[in-house]
Design a protein around this motif. Structure first.
Motif, PDB file in Angstrom:
ATOM      1  N   LEU A  57      -4.326  52.987  61.832  1.00  0.00           N
ATOM      2  CA  LEU A  57      -5.979  53.042  61.723  1.00  0.00           C
ATOM      3  C   LEU A  57      -6.530  51.812  61.048  1.00  0.00           C
ATOM      4  O   LEU A  57      -7.461  51.189  61.301  1.00  0.00           O
ATOM      5  CB  LEU A  57      -6.367  54.266  61.028  1.00  0.00           C
ATOM      6  N   ALA A  58      -5.657  51.666  59.977  1.00  0.00           N
ATOM      7  CA  ALA A  58      -6.223  50.353  58.938  1.00  0.00           C
ATOM      8  C   ALA A  58      -6.341  49.080  59.877  1.00  0.00           C
ATOM      9  O   ALA A  58      -6.995  48.044  59.878  1.00  0.00           O
ATOM     10  CB  ALA A  58      -5.275  50.218  57.701  1.00  0.00           C
ATOM     11  N   GLY A  59      -5.194  48.910  60.776  1.00  0.00           N
ATOM     12  CA  GLY A  59      -5.167  48.013  61.748  1.00  0.00           C
ATOM     13  C   GLY A  59      -6.318  47.491  62.699  1.00  0.00           C
ATOM     14  O   GLY A  59      -6.756  46.573  62.912  1.00  0.00           O
ATOM     15  N   ILE A  60      -6.623  48.843  63.108  1.00  0.00           N
ATOM     16  CA  ILE A  60      -7.525  48.726  64.337  1.00  0.00           C
ATOM     17  C   ILE A  60      -9.067  48.341  63.534  1.00  0.00           C
ATOM     18  O   ILE A  60      -9.736  47.394  64.052  1.00  0.00           O
ATOM     19  CB  ILE A  60      -7.902  50.392  64.913  1.00  0.00           C
ATOM     20  N   TYR A  61      -9.341  48.960  62.393  1.00  0.00           N
ATOM     21  CA  TYR A  61     -10.652  48.613  61.841  1.00  0.00           C
ATOM     22  C   TYR A  61     -10.561  47.406  60.993  1.00  0.00           C
ATOM     23  O   TYR A  61     -11.397  46.888  60.270  1.00  0.00           O
ATOM     24  CB  TYR A  61     -11.141  49.667  60.703  1.00  0.00           C
ATOM     25  N   GLY A  62      -9.295  46.679  61.020  1.00  0.00           N
ATOM     26  CA  GLY A  62      -9.233  45.535  60.190  1.00  0.00           C
ATOM     27  C   GLY A  62      -9.304  44.145  61.253  1.00  0.00           C
ATOM     28  O   GLY A  62      -9.168  43.063  61.072  1.00  0.00           O
ATOM     29  N   MET A  63      -9.408  44.687  62.367  1.00  0.00           N
ATOM     30  CA  MET A  63      -9.646  43.422  63.595  1.00  0.00           C
ATOM     31  C   MET A  63     -10.949  42.905  63.418  1.00  0.00           C
ATOM     32  O   MET A  63     -11.902  43.124  63.187  1.00  0.00           O
ATOM     33  CB  MET A  63      -9.318  44.018  64.893  1.00  0.00           C
ATOM     34  N   ASN A  64     -10.805  41.523  63.937  1.00  0.00           N
ATOM     35  CA  ASN A  64     -12.060  40.487  63.715  1.00  0.00           C
ATOM     36  C   ASN A  64     -13.075  40.512  64.871  1.00  0.00           C
ATOM     37  O   ASN A  64     -13.291  39.561  65.707  1.00  0.00           O
ATOM     38  CB  ASN A  64     -11.839  39.105  63.313  1.00  0.00           C
ATOM     39  N   GLN A  74     -16.734  41.859  66.772  1.00  0.00           N
ATOM     40  CA  GLN A  74     -18.020  41.910  66.196  1.00  0.00           C
ATOM     41  C   GLN A  74     -18.744  43.516  66.600  1.00  0.00           C
ATOM     42  O   GLN A  74     -19.390  44.090  65.744  1.00  0.00           O
ATOM     43  CB  GLN A  74     -19.046  40.965  66.714  1.00  0.00           C
ATOM     44  N   ASN A  75     -18.145  43.893  67.614  1.00  0.00           N
ATOM     45  CA  ASN A  75     -18.663  45.257  68.251  1.00  0.00           C
ATOM     46  C   ASN A  75     -17.746  46.250  68.019  1.00  0.00           C
ATOM     47  O   ASN A  75     -17.024  46.748  69.004  1.00  0.00           O
ATOM     48  CB  ASN A  75     -19.131  45.101  69.648  1.00  0.00           C
ATOM     49  N   ILE A  76     -17.675  46.691  66.780  1.00  0.00           N
ATOM     50  CA  ILE A  76     -16.660  48.023  66.338  1.00  0.00           C
ATOM     51  C   ILE A  76     -17.697  48.974  65.820  1.00  0.00           C
ATOM     52  O   ILE A  76     -18.337  48.805  64.780  1.00  0.00           O
ATOM     53  CB  ILE A  76     -15.681  47.694  65.446  1.00  0.00           C
ATOM     54  N   PRO A  77     -18.105  50.039  66.744  1.00  0.00           N
ATOM     55  CA  PRO A  77     -19.359  51.101  66.399  1.00  0.00           C
ATOM     56  C   PRO A  77     -19.197  51.601  64.956  1.00  0.00           C
ATOM     57  O   PRO A  77     -20.001  51.580  64.332  1.00  0.00           O
ATOM     58  CB  PRO A  77     -19.343  52.035  67.557  1.00  0.00           C
ATOM     59  N   GLU A  78     -17.991  52.017  64.634  1.00  0.00           N
ATOM     60  CA  GLU A  78     -17.720  52.784  63.337  1.00  0.00           C
ATOM     61  C   GLU A  78     -18.028  51.813  62.222  1.00  0.00           C
ATOM     62  O   GLU A  78     -18.383  52.230  60.890  1.00  0.00           O
ATOM     63  CB  GLU A  78     -16.219  53.195  63.300  1.00  0.00           C
ATOM     64  N   LEU A  79     -17.945  50.616  62.537  1.00  0.00           N
ATOM     65  CA  LEU A  79     -18.019  49.574  61.239  1.00  0.00           C
ATOM     66  C   LEU A  79     -19.690  49.894  60.767  1.00  0.00           C
ATOM     67  O   LEU A  79     -19.807  49.289  59.393  1.00  0.00           O
ATOM     68  CB  LEU A  79     -18.036  48.058  61.623  1.00  0.00           C
ATOM     69  N   GLN A  80     -20.711  49.991  61.567  1.00  0.00           N
ATOM     70  CA  GLN A  80     -21.915  50.056  61.130  1.00  0.00           C
ATOM     71  C   GLN A  80     -22.383  51.792  60.410  1.00  0.00           C
ATOM     72  O   GLN A  80     -23.517  51.800  59.922  1.00  0.00           O
ATOM     73  CB  GLN A  80     -22.978  49.751  62.191  1.00  0.00           C
ATOM     74  N   LYS A 103     -22.735  54.645  58.015  1.00  0.00           N
ATOM     75  CA  LYS A 103     -23.112  54.710  56.669  1.00  0.00           C
ATOM     76  C   LYS A 103     -21.934  55.163  55.869  1.00  0.00           C
ATOM     77  O   LYS A 103     -21.344  54.608  54.970  1.00  0.00           O
ATOM     78  CB  LYS A 103     -24.294  55.643  56.419  1.00  0.00           C
ATOM     79  N   ASN A 104     -21.137  56.226  56.358  1.00  0.00           N
ATOM     80  CA  ASN A 104     -19.905  56.828  55.672  1.00  0.00           C
ATOM     81  C   ASN A 104     -18.753  56.743  56.578  1.00  0.00           C
ATOM     82  O   ASN A 104     -17.676  57.333  56.431  1.00  0.00           O
ATOM     83  CB  ASN A 104     -20.251  58.417  55.632  1.00  0.00           C
ATOM     84  N   GLY A 105     -18.684  55.491  57.183  1.00  0.00           N
ATOM     85  CA  GLY A 105     -17.641  55.256  58.008  1.00  0.00           C
ATOM     86  C   GLY A 105     -16.204  54.995  57.199  1.00  0.00           C
ATOM     87  O   GLY A 105     -15.185  55.530  57.631  1.00  0.00           O
ATOM     88  N   TYR A 106     -16.257  54.548  56.061  1.00  0.00           N
ATOM     89  CA  TYR A 106     -15.253  54.280  55.107  1.00  0.00           C
ATOM     90  C   TYR A 106     -14.669  55.622  54.552  1.00  0.00           C
ATOM     91  O   TYR A 106     -13.399  55.654  54.515  1.00  0.00           O
ATOM     92  CB  TYR A 106     -15.775  53.354  53.914  1.00  0.00           C
ATOM     93  N   PHE A 107     -15.774  56.620  54.308  1.00  0.00           N
ATOM     94  CA  PHE A 107     -15.222  57.656  53.775  1.00  0.00           C
ATOM     95  C   PHE A 107     -14.397  58.746  54.781  1.00  0.00           C
ATOM     96  O   PHE A 107     -13.532  59.435  54.509  1.00  0.00           O
ATOM     97  CB  PHE A 107     -16.412  58.492  52.773  1.00  0.00           C
TER      98      PHE A 107
END
Length: 348
Positions: free
Chosen positions: A304-311, A313-319, A321-325
């Motif tokens: 999971l960390a690898g997916i959301y660590g990819m560079n 621009q269009n990853i919906p969850e990055l925007q 508000k509580n995506g990190y938590f």
């Protein structure tokens, strides 16, 4: 290398094979019968009158120190000892054996002492015939003093018996001491067993090998004695009474008992060694199992960390508000679920 000094010498040559010097030559002389007893100690053996006593007495010459080859030859001349027996007397590495000669009986055996955790071995030679017994030992320790005191106090049957019984008593004295050495080895073996069972981390595996080496050393010097005593007990010589042969067979049984005990202790030590190896293997397996479980837990988290660590621009969850938590929560639920599964499977 032990017998290098004897290479090229003719049979029957008296050649001391032990360490040169250091051991003074001492002689203890005893003569006795049922009514009388006499004992003398000679620090200077040249002053001793080496002779055969009359038929009414039994003589015992106990010689300590073997480096004086001329003195051994002198005794051999007086008592008509075969040259091959004289050669074996001076050979401290002689294997235990019994030999019958025309003018006497020769038996070689080893005396064991356990001091400060070390087993000391010295060669003992016994030569006897009608009316006399000769003992030759390598070191200066007066090991037969208790036996001389028994004769002096007329304890037991020695004073009423002949030279063959005295020879048996000397051999029995040496063999009895084997049990003392055996007891010391058993104590050390039991301590190793206890250490393995109580605290494997403090168990010293290095102590097993010296102990096994000691067992092998002791067995090597005792096992050949069985055959020697068997030959002694079956001798057809008129110099040996039938009653004495019964006692010799009893000593023979003792040697069998000692050897059996040594084999048992060796098996126990082998078991201790194998148990320690097995326990260390199990301990290592548990460590590997724990590390494997940790790795398995972190695999989906890393994914999971690898997916959301990819560079991208269009990853919906990055925007969000509580995506990190939310992601941390998903990771926690995954880790908790896997831990519960592993515990249910009894992998933890």
């Amino acid at each position: 290398m032990k017998h290098k000094t004897k290479v090229g010498l003719p049979p029957g040559t008296i050649k001391y094979t032990g360490k040169k010097g250091g051991t003074p030559l001492t002689l203890n002389y005893v003569e006795y019968n049922l009514e009388s007893f006499n004992s003398e100690t000679f620090e200077e053996v040249r002053k001793a009158l080496i002779h055969k006593a009359n038929d009414s007495l039994t003589q015992w010459y106990d010689i300590r120190g073997l480096h004086d080859e001329a003195f051994i030859q002198q005794i051999g001349d007086v008592f008509e000892i075969h040259s091959l027996a004289l050669e074996d007397i001076a050979d401290v590495y002689k294997r235990p054996e019994y030999t019958e000669f025309l003018n006497g009986h020769f038996l070689s055996l080893k005396y064991l002492q356990y001091q400060d955790g070390i087993i000391h071995i010295q060669n003992i030679s016994v030569y006897f015939d009608q009316g006399f017994v000769l003992t030759f030992q390598e070191h200066e320790d007066d090991i037969f003093k208790p036996l001389r005191l028994r004769i002096q106090k007329a304890q037991g049957k020695i004073r009423a018996k002949k030279a063959d019984y005295l020879a048996y008593a000397i051999i029995d004295f040496v063999v009895d001491n084997y049990f003392n050495v055996l007891d010391e080895i058993e104590i050390k073996t039991e301590k190793l067993e206890e250490a393995l069972m109580t605290d494997i981390d403090s168990f010293e595996r290095s102590e097993v090998f010296p102990l096994k080496k000691d067992l092998l050393k002791v067995r090597k010097v005792i096992a050949p004695l069985r055959e020697a005593l068997n030959m002694f007990s079956k001798s057809d010589s008129e110099d040996i009474e039938e009653k004495t042969k019964l006692y010799v067979r009893d000593v023979y049984d003792h040697t069998i008992s000692v050897v059996d005990s040594l084999d048992t202790l060796r098996d126990i030590l082998s078991g201790v060694q194998e148990t320690h190896i097995a326990e260390m293997g199990m301990k290592m397996n548990k460590v590997m199992q724990f590390l494997t479980i940790i790795t398995a837990i972190f695999v989906p988290i890393t994914f999971l960390a690898g997916i959301y660590g990819m560079n991208f621009q269009n990853i919906p969850e990055l925007q969000h508000k509580n995506g990190y938590f939310i992601l941390l929560g998903v990771m926690a639920v995954l880790s908790g679920g896997m831990l519960m599964y592993f515990r249910r499977k009894k992998w933890l």
